[in-house]
Each structure stands twice: as C-alpha cells, then as structure tokens.
Motif scaffolding. Structure first.
Motif, PDB file in Angstrom:
ATOM      1  N   HIS A 154      55.138  -4.650  18.570  1.00 40.76           N
ATOM      2  CA  HIS A 154      56.193  -5.591  18.207  1.00 40.76           C
ATOM      3  C   HIS A 154      55.824  -6.978  18.717  1.00 40.76           C
ATOM      4  O   HIS A 154      55.029  -7.129  19.658  1.00 40.76           O
ATOM      5  N   ALA A 155      56.452  -7.978  18.112  1.00 45.14           N
ATOM      6  CA  ALA A 155      56.178  -9.352  18.510  1.00 45.14           C
ATOM      7  C   ALA A 155      57.465 -10.152  18.534  1.00 45.14           C
ATOM      8  O   ALA A 155      58.320 -10.005  17.648  1.00 45.14           O
ATOM      9  N   ASP A 192      48.623 -15.589  10.709  1.00 46.29           N
ATOM     10  CA  ASP A 192      47.598 -14.561  10.517  1.00 46.29           C
ATOM     11  C   ASP A 192      47.611 -13.524  11.639  1.00 46.29           C
ATOM     12  O   ASP A 192      47.035 -12.444  11.486  1.00 46.29           O
ATOM     13  N   LEU A 193      48.243 -13.865  12.777  1.00 45.43           N
ATOM     14  CA  LEU A 193      48.322 -12.917  13.889  1.00 45.43           C
ATOM     15  C   LEU A 193      49.403 -11.862  13.680  1.00 45.43           C
ATOM     16  O   LEU A 193      49.444 -10.852  14.392  1.00 45.43           O
ATOM     17  N   MET A 194      50.291 -12.079  12.712  1.00 42.91           N
ATOM     18  CA  MET A 194      51.479 -11.246  12.598  1.00 42.91           C
ATOM     19  C   MET A 194      51.293  -9.992  11.761  1.00 42.91           C
ATOM     20  O   MET A 194      52.158  -9.110  11.758  1.00 42.91           O
ATOM     21  N   ILE A 237      58.861  -8.041  13.880  1.00 42.75           N
ATOM     22  CA  ILE A 237      58.649  -9.411  14.358  1.00 42.75           C
ATOM     23  C   ILE A 237      59.997 -10.118  14.428  1.00 42.75           C
ATOM     24  O   ILE A 237      60.794 -10.077  13.480  1.00 42.75           O
ATOM     25  N   TRP A 238      60.254 -10.735  15.584  1.00 38.89           N
ATOM     26  CA  TRP A 238      61.416 -11.607  15.746  1.00 38.89           C
ATOM     27  C   TRP A 238      60.893 -13.025  15.992  1.00 38.89           C
ATOM     28  O   TRP A 238      60.010 -13.234  16.847  1.00 38.89           O
ATOM     29  N   ILE A 284      62.095 -11.057  10.999  1.00 43.34           N
ATOM     30  CA  ILE A 284      61.449 -11.318   9.706  1.00 43.34           C
ATOM     31  C   ILE A 284      60.703 -10.089   9.217  1.00 43.34           C
ATOM     32  O   ILE A 284      60.153 -10.097   8.131  1.00 43.34           O
ATOM     33  N   ARG A 285      60.667  -9.026  10.063  1.00 40.93           N
ATOM     34  CA  ARG A 285      60.071  -7.767   9.609  1.00 40.93           C
ATOM     35  C   ARG A 285      60.677  -6.635  10.391  1.00 40.93           C
ATOM     36  O   ARG A 285      60.901  -6.743  11.568  1.00 40.93           O
TER      37      ARG A 285
END
Length: 463
Positions: free
Chosen positions: A429-430, A440-442, A448-449, A462-463
């Motif tokens: 998670h990020a 590009d890191l995501m 992802i928040w 966003i995911r």
C-alpha cells in the motif's frame, strides 16, 4: 525456612496493595512476577562473605568430636569475633561450663551457634526483601504516573492491557514523549481520514484470512525425567529435615543425655535435624498442554504490518508529522489485532526497528522523534520489505510506504518480485503526501491514498 521468607514477602505485598488503591490485571501480573523473582533471588543469592564463612565454619565444627570441639572452641571463636553475633554467647558458654561433659557442651554450643546463624540469615533476607519492596513501590509509582500522563492521548484499551507494545511498566515517559504523543493525537483528530486509512488497512488483512477454526491448544503426553527427593539414588549433600532414617549421627548425641532430649525434639518438630539429602530420577509420562506456534496467530489476525516512513528532507514539517501520526495509529491497530509490527525509516538509507513484545512505548517514541534527512530512494526500503515478506514470520503481511514519492521509478526486477509476493497473500500500500509524486512508482501498489492540497486538502483513495 523458605516458608518464612514467603510469609515475609506476602506481608510486604500486603503493604504495597494497601498503599495502591487502583490495581489492574497487568499490575497484578507484574507484582506476581516480582514475587516469583524475589523468591528465586532469596534462594540463589549468596550470603555476605563474613556470614558465609561463619556458616562454613559451623558446619565444619559439627564434624569434630565433642572433645576436639571443646579444645578448638577458643580459636574458632577468635575467627568469628569481628563479625558474628554468636561470639559473646560462645565465650560465655566456654568460660561458664568448664565442668560440663564434652558431649553436652558440643550439643549446646552447636545448637546456640546454629540459632545465631539462622537469626543473621533471617535479618539479611528481611533487609533484602525490604530493599526490593521499596524498589517495587517506586516502579509502580512510575507506572501510575505514566498512566495519568497518557489518559488524555492514548486509547483506553491500550492503557488497560500491557501484553505487547504498550507495556507501561517498562521505562518512564518524558515530557518530550508526552508532547510527541499529544501532537500525534491532535493531528489524528484534525484528520480523521488518517485513522480511517489505518483501520481500512487492518480490515484488508483480515479479509485475506480463510475462515477456519484452529484450536489454540492441544493435549499430549511427554516423558518427564524429573528428580525427586524421596528416591535415594545419589547423595546430594546435607540439608535440614525430620527424617530419622537420614539423620546424621551427630544429632543423636542429644538423645544420650536426658537433659538434652528437649533440644532433639525441638529440632525434630521444626524439621531442623541435620540430614543427608538424596535425589533420584523418575522416568514417567505426564499430560501437558501444547500451544500453537505464535507464527500462526499472525496469519489468523491478519499478518504483520511493515511500515516504511520517508524521513527525507522533502518530508520535513507537516508531511513528516502526518506520516508518523499514521504510524502511531497503525501501532494501535497492530496492538488491538495482536499483529506484529516492523518499522522502517528511509531516505538514502534504511533504518529498521522491529517492534517486539518487550518494546516499551518510550522506546518507540524515541525512534519516531528521529529524522534521517537526505534524498528519497525507495529501492533499499522496498528490497528490505521483500526480504521480510519472503520469510515465514511475515507471510500475509501488509507493507505500507508513506512518502511524497518524489523519487525514481523502481527497477523492473523489484516490481516483478512485488507481483510474486502479492500473488501469495501479501499486500503493498502507499500513502502519497505530495501532488508532485512520481506516478510511475504507483503501479505496483494494491491501494493508494493521495493527499490533495488544492481542493479538499484531504486524502483520497485513488485505487
């Protein structure tokens, strides 16, 4: 004698519990451990050197013949003159009983000497108990102070149970620690979505656990090679008892004179006859309860948290406070769900900090108060996370990276390893704290928040 010391310890504990009005399960367990440790200390701690020498000299004197003891009594008393309470009584016995038969003198001299030694040992042990009692009172007072300081900033559940991370009996929180906790607490209050992110991460892990019941324990038979005192295989030495069959011959001297019989019966009733001590092994099976490996608990409770906090120069200020506040919220969830936790801070390098059952809250706060400035490099911290997740202890783990993600794209080899781990019930998670993060890191993350500072100034998933 051990029963006497146990009574003294219980009396000391009664005074402690009387002074401490508020008790809880953790404190009771802590006090019980203190009692067990003190009993072991009393059994194993050496006596002061002068007292130990006197005990040795007394036991050696028992082996002398009655006539030999009378002749050597002056030199024996001279050796203990400086440190023994028995010296004045011994001199008086020697000078006032010149006509007493040697056997009677032997019995009276040794008996009074033994009583004097027992009183000295009792006094030494009592002083040790009192010293440890005062130390315990100070420790309990520190714990209560910590509880009072934390009431406003730590969840009640964490204060009422100290099994894992929040063991408040260890260490003392400073004003800096309390101030840091207050900052985290205020920040989480102002940004409730941070708590929501942490709670959502906890639920995601548990959702991956198969719904099956596994017993916490099972019973089995094991071979118990225990040693028992009532099996006369090997002589271990000399001790005190009321076993006539094992009594030393020197004790029988008291029975040869009617006027000394009372001494024998007194020592017999008090289980204080000097006796040979035997011990033998018994091979027998016994039923025991075996508990499941704690590694299984991690899987059932959602697996460990691996929390990676960016502490580079670009995170200075509010982003760093936000990142560490999320850490604090996740620590609480890890505690509530009984999950392991592994913390890493990174910039160009990685600093690791495993959270164990013995880790105190003060130690965690000391680590969180640190910063390691520099540029942002995700490769070392992700490499370390992958190494952990490949181990059995970190299966079904959640890795959370909190960063501004102003960094270069990951090598394809690392991205492939992450995909393999994700297929094996591990999750990445990020939380992105900057709108300038590298998109590009995501690609490798499950969820992802991202912080939006333009419109709502809130975190959006966003995911």
């Amino acid at each position: 004698m051990s029963s006497i010391y146990t009574s003294l310890i219980d009396q000391a504990l009664l005074e402690i519990t009387t002074q401490s009005r508020d008790t809880d399960e953790v404190q009771d367990k802590y006090i019980e451990n203190w009692k067990s440790g003190l009993i072991s200390l009393l059994a194993e701690a050496p006596m002061p050197a002068p007292l130990n020498n006197e005990i040795t000299l007394c036991e050696m004197s028992r082996l002398l013949s009655p006539a030999k003891l009378r002749s050597k009594a002056p030199s024996i008393l001279e050796k203990i003159q400086a440190d023994s309470n028995f010296y004045p009584s011994g001199i008086s016995l020697l000078q006032q009983n010149q006509t007493m038969p040697d056997t009677v003198f032997f019995a009276v001299f040794i008996d009074q000497w033994q009583q004097s030694i027992e009183q000295a040992v009792h006094q030494h042990q009592t002083e040790l108990i009192e010293e440890k009692r005062k130390e315990l009172l100070k420790e309990l007072q520190l714990r209560n102070e910590n509880l009072e300081n934390l009431t406003a900033v730590v969840d009640d559940e964490l204060l009422s149970n100290g099994e894992r991370l929040w063991d408040l009996s260890k260490g003392r929180l400073t004003h800096i620690d309390i101030s840091l906790l207050q900052r985290f607490s205020r920040h989480l209050t102002k940004s409730p979505e941070l708590k929501a992110i942490a709670a959502q991460l906890g639920r995601m892990a548990i959702a991956h656990v198969e719904n099956k019941e596994t017993p916490n324990s099972y019973e089995t038979w094991v071979l118990d090679n225990s040693y028992q005192d009532d099996i006369p295989d090997d002589m271990q030495g000399v001790s005190y008892s009321n076993e006539i069959s094992r009594m030393l011959q020197t004790e029988a001297v008291n029975l040869t004179f009617p006027e000394l019989e009372i001494i024998f019966y007194k020592r017999y009733i008090e289980r204080h006859l000097l006796s040979y001590q035997y011990q033998g092994a018994v091979d027998q099976y016994k039923k025991v309860t075996q508990f499941r490996d704690t590694a299984d608990d991690n899987e059932e409770n959602g697996g460990p948290f691996i929390i990676c906090v960016d502490s580079s120069t670009s995170m200075k200020g509010s982003p760093e406070l936000t990142a560490k506040s999320i850490c604090y919220a996740l620590f609480q969830i890890a505690f509530e769900q009984k999950r392991q936790c592994f913390l890493m801070m990174f910039s160009n390098e990685v600093i690791t900090f495993p959270i164990t059952k013995t880790t105190s809250l003060a130690t965690v706060l000391t680590f969180l108060s640190s910063s390691f400035r520099g540029g942002t490099d995700l490769k070392p911290v992700i490499t370390k996370s992958i190494e952990l997740m490949k181990g059995q202890q970190y299966k079904n783990a959640d890795t959370l990276i909190i960063s501004d993600f102003i960094a270069q794209k990951l090598p394809s080899s690392l991205a492939n390893e992450i995909r393999v781990l994700k297929a094996n019930k591990n999750r990445f998670h990020a939380v992105c704290l900057s709108s300038d993060g590298n998109p590009d890191l995501m690609d490798v993350f499950d969820h992802i928040w991202k912080y939006s500072s333009i419109l709502s100034k809130r975190f959006n998933q966003i995911r």
